[in-house]
Write an enzyme that holds these catalytic residues in place. Structure first.
Site, PDB file in Angstrom:
ATOM      1  CB  SER A  72      44.998  41.193  41.956  1.00 35.73           C
ATOM      2  OG  SER A  72      44.019  40.387  41.596  1.00 35.73           O
ATOM      3  CG  ASP A 164      45.555  43.492  31.940  1.00 36.42           C
ATOM      4  OD1 ASP A 164      44.911  43.036  32.963  1.00 36.42           O
ATOM      5  OD2 ASP A 164      46.620  43.584  31.964  1.00 36.42           O
ATOM      6  CG  ASP A 419      40.778  37.257  38.559  1.00 39.40           C
ATOM      7  OD1 ASP A 419      41.318  38.586  37.593  1.00 39.40           O
ATOM      8  OD2 ASP A 419      42.171  37.276  38.229  1.00 39.40           O
ATOM      9  CG  HIS A 423      42.584  37.434  34.016  1.00 43.09           C
ATOM     10  ND1 HIS A 423      41.993  38.157  33.177  1.00 43.09           N
ATOM     11  CD2 HIS A 423      42.031  37.199  35.004  1.00 43.09           C
ATOM     12  CE1 HIS A 423      42.533  38.766  33.813  1.00 43.09           C
ATOM     13  NE2 HIS A 423      42.933  38.430  35.460  1.00 43.09           N
ATOM     14  CG  ASP A 460      40.693  41.563  43.664  1.00 37.70           C
ATOM     15  OD1 ASP A 460      39.319  40.882  42.872  1.00 37.70           O
ATOM     16  OD2 ASP A 460      41.564  41.186  43.281  1.00 37.70           O
ATOM     17  CG  HIS A 461      39.452  43.651  40.326  1.00 38.08           C
ATOM     18  ND1 HIS A 461      39.338  42.257  39.150  1.00 38.08           N
ATOM     19  CD2 HIS A 461      40.902  43.040  40.358  1.00 38.08           C
ATOM     20  CE1 HIS A 461      39.846  41.098  39.583  1.00 38.08           C
ATOM     21  NE2 HIS A 461      40.853  41.697  40.179  1.00 38.08           N
ATOM     22  CG  HIS A 491      40.813  42.635  36.109  1.00 39.83           C
ATOM     23  ND1 HIS A 491      41.470  43.309  36.971  1.00 39.83           N
ATOM     24  CD2 HIS A 491      40.302  41.114  36.017  1.00 39.83           C
ATOM     25  CE1 HIS A 491      42.915  42.250  36.694  1.00 39.83           C
ATOM     26  NE2 HIS A 491      42.021  41.086  36.578  1.00 39.83           N
TER      27      HIS A 491
HETATM   28  O1  LIG Z   1      46.359  38.776  36.187  1.00 39.58           O
HETATM   29  C1  LIG Z   1      47.533  39.494  36.581  1.00 39.58           C
HETATM   30  O2  LIG Z   1      47.681  39.589  36.192  1.00 39.58           O
HETATM   31  C2  LIG Z   1      46.256  41.465  36.668  1.00 39.58           C
HETATM   32  C3  LIG Z   1      45.347  41.068  35.142  1.00 39.58           C
HETATM   33  O3  LIG Z   1      46.461  41.726  34.420  1.00 39.58           O
HETATM   34  O4  LIG Z   1      44.627  40.382  37.076  1.00 39.58           O
HETATM   35  P1  LIG Z   1      44.974  40.171  38.612  1.00 39.58           P
HETATM   36  O5  LIG Z   1      44.488  41.851  39.064  1.00 39.58           O
HETATM   37  O6  LIG Z   1      43.614  39.763  39.186  1.00 39.58           O
HETATM   38  O7  LIG Z   1      45.816  39.662  38.714  1.00 39.58           O
HETATM   39 MN   LIG Z   2      41.894  40.205  41.418  1.00 40.28          MN
HETATM   40 MN   LIG Z   3      42.423  39.098  37.275  1.00 40.82          MN
END
Ligand SMILES: O=C(O)[C@@H](CO)OP(=O)(O)O
Ligand SMILES: [Mn+2]
Ligand SMILES: [Mn+2]
Length: 546
Positions: A72, A164, A419, A423, A460-461, A491
């Site tokens: 993100s 991750d 997202d 997760h 965004d991904h 992701h």
């Molecule tokens: O949850 C978060 O911190 C990240 C994954 O580590 O997800 P995102 O980049 O979508 O916020």
């Molecule tokens: Mn994101």
């Molecule tokens: Mn994420």
């Protein structure tokens, strides 16, 4: 001011950019919660409107290599700034490779602070090689260097990942790391893991969503209070046995102790490095260490330490004051230049992603530009597989009101569902998450039409597009011992959609698929839709005009 765009005078109504967080495009239907979701609105968008694919990972968003997934921070930075900057992951790796990090004032002060004080440096951070918030190699390099510089004691506080990286991989990091520490340990170098816990349970909250997590982290790392174990590996095994099915990111906190005494509480005279480079989930714990007037929870005691972050996490708030590596100097963002051009802007998301469309969007600045209005919908505090719709309906309500008000020319929002639910690794919930976003789109888009506007729908991904791990050898979905698919929580490397929803220009507008089109091409495209030239620094627009 941005110049007028010669080819197109701009749409009459508002331009809305919708970021569907974690919505990637995968060719495979196996483990693809997006393919499995019932989503009539998105199906119609792909069937009837101009759409292309954008790169959202690796070097296209400033990550060190194309093996790095997007995230993100880098995604919203690229969208919001229209540019690709070398991001934290790359900047830190380079600073370590060149040795520049050790020559910096901040590292010198950490060493000097520990030497003048207790002699001990603590490292706290996300314990994996995910490269989204941190990288274990950075931690190892700092420990080796600390020993070389004559530091006598190091304590490591490990935030287990599983978000991750594979969901139950904690021991794959802990065991080799313990071996690495044994090699380094010597009569005059005492190094140990001192505490830890799942990253979604302690320390790494973001956007003020749940300060109790940070309080729990403080108790664990600083006060050394909590359930005691003899080692991190023993803690993980015992907690897994006690809480079957709980994945690493959600494991409870633990404290490592000898003879009933915690091995590494943080005390006056210590030095502390928070080694995450990414800011959103680093800001709250940093405030707890740095602020004298602090009212988010009772710290019980505030040790006088020399504190540094890996990067500066917020340039406006100067958080933290001391940091080891300079963050990317993100300049000339879309928010700033639209503001200078008199465009009114509206940004909205729920708490979990609120900073994504404000702070990340504006180049990791927490301040607002003139003419910007922000609206935050408070997120639920639940495991999101239990509420996969999250706040999609409320965000849609807010956008509909904002569109109808006629006050805003450029609007942006983020739907967290694909997202945040992706997760969790829960496939069925992830399909419901996508369906909730689809429903929200079905309500918002007619209002865009009614106001004479257009919408860009993107992401965004990826995340929900791959819900199973792949077996590295067979390339087939990996399976657990009981034959079920191994859930993937991270992701993905997939591209994301970029759809132009336009019912108001009579088909004059389209999108071109430039060979390397990526998230950084979005800003210029939005500018053109508003009837403005892009800023000279921004990557090319993808808009075509007939
Ligand atoms: O949850 C978060 O911190 C990240 C994954 O580590 O997800 P995102 O980049 O979508 O916020
Ligand atoms: Mn994101
Ligand atoms: Mn994420």
């Amino acid at each position: 001011m941005l110049k007028k765009f010669a080819a197109f005078a701009g749409v009459k109504g508002p331009v809305l950019t919708i970021v569907m967080d974690g919505y990637g495009l995968s060719n495979s239907e196996v483990g693809n919660a997006i393919a499995a979701a019932r989503k009539p609105t998105l199906d119609r968008l792909f069937a009837d409107y101009p759409h292309i694919q954008l790169r959202a990972h690796g070097t296209a968003v400033g990550m060190p290599s194309d093996d790095d997934m997007g995230n993100s921070e880098v995604g919203h930075n690229a969208i919001g700034s229209g540019q690709v900057y070398s991001q934290g992951a790359a900047l830190v790796a380079n600073a370590i490779a060149s040795g520049a990090i050790w020559q910096g004032e901040a590292w010198k002060q950490i060493i000097a602070g520990a030497k003048a004080g207790s002699g001990c440096i603590h490292f706290i951070g996300l314990f994996s090689d995910g490269n989204v918030h941190s990288h274990i190699d950075h931690l190892k390099a700092m420990i080796v260097r600390a020993k070389q510089e004559g530091i006598k004691a190091v304590r490591v506080h490990v935030l287990l990942d599983g978000r991750d990286v594979p969901e139950t991989s904690a021991l794959d990091y802990i065991e080799p790391f313990e071996a690495f520490l044994s090699e380094l340990r010597s009569g005059d170098f005492d190094v140990q893991i001192a505490s830890g816990g799942g990253r979604m349970k302690i320390t790494m909250d973001r956007y003020d969503a749940n300060w109790r997590m940070v309080e729990e982290g403080w108790k664990t790392h600083v006060l050394g209070e909590g359930t005691q174990y003899a080692s991190a590996a023993e803690a993980v095994k015992a907690l897994r046995a006690e809480f079957p099915g709980v994945i690493d990111q959600d494991l409870p906190a633990f404290v490592i102790a000898r003879d009933g005494k915690p091995v590494g509480p943080i005390v006056d005279g210590d030095a502390v490095v928070f080694y995450n480079f990414r800011g959103d989930r680093a800001i709250e714990i940093t405030r707890a260490f740095e602020e004298t007037d602090f009212d988010k929870f009772d710290r019980k005691r505030m040790p006088k330490v020399t504190y540094a972050g890996m990067l500066q996490y917020d340039g406006d708030l100067q958080l933290p004051k001391r940091f080891l590596v300079d963050p990317p100097a993100i300049q000339d963002t879309m928010g700033e230049w639209f503001s200078k051009s008199g465009i009114t802007q509206f940004a909205c998301s729920e708490t979990q992603k609120f900073g994504h469309v404000t702070y990340f969007w504006n180049g990791n600045r927490s301040g607002k530009f003139a003419g910007e209005t922000y609206l935050e919908v408070p997120s639920d505090r639940v495991p999101f597989e239990q509420r996969p719709w999250m706040k999609s309906a409320e965000i849609a309500d807010a956008l509909i009101d904002a569109l109808r008000s006629g006050k805003y020319q450029a609007l942006r929002c983020n739907f967290a569902n694909g997202d945040m639910v992706g997760h969790t690794g829960n496939f069925r919930a992830a399909t419901m998450a996508v369906e909730a976003v689809d429903l929200a789109l079905s309500r918002i888009l007619p209002v865009v039409d009614a106001m004479g506007g257009v919408a860009l729908v993107t992401a965004d991904h990826g995340n929900a597009d791959e819900m199973y791990e792949t077996d590295k050898k067979t390339k087939e979905p990996a399976r657990n011992k009981d034959g079920s698919f191994k859930a993937k929580t991270a992701h993905t490397l997939n591209p994301v959609p970029f759809i132009l929803y336009d019912n108001v220009t009579g088909g004059r507008l389209g999108l071109r698929q430039l060979p390397n089109a990526g998230l950084s091409n979005i800003a210029a495209t939005i500018a053109n839709l508003l009837g403005l030239e892009k800023h000279a620094k921004w990557d090319e627009s993808l808009l075509t005009v007939k």
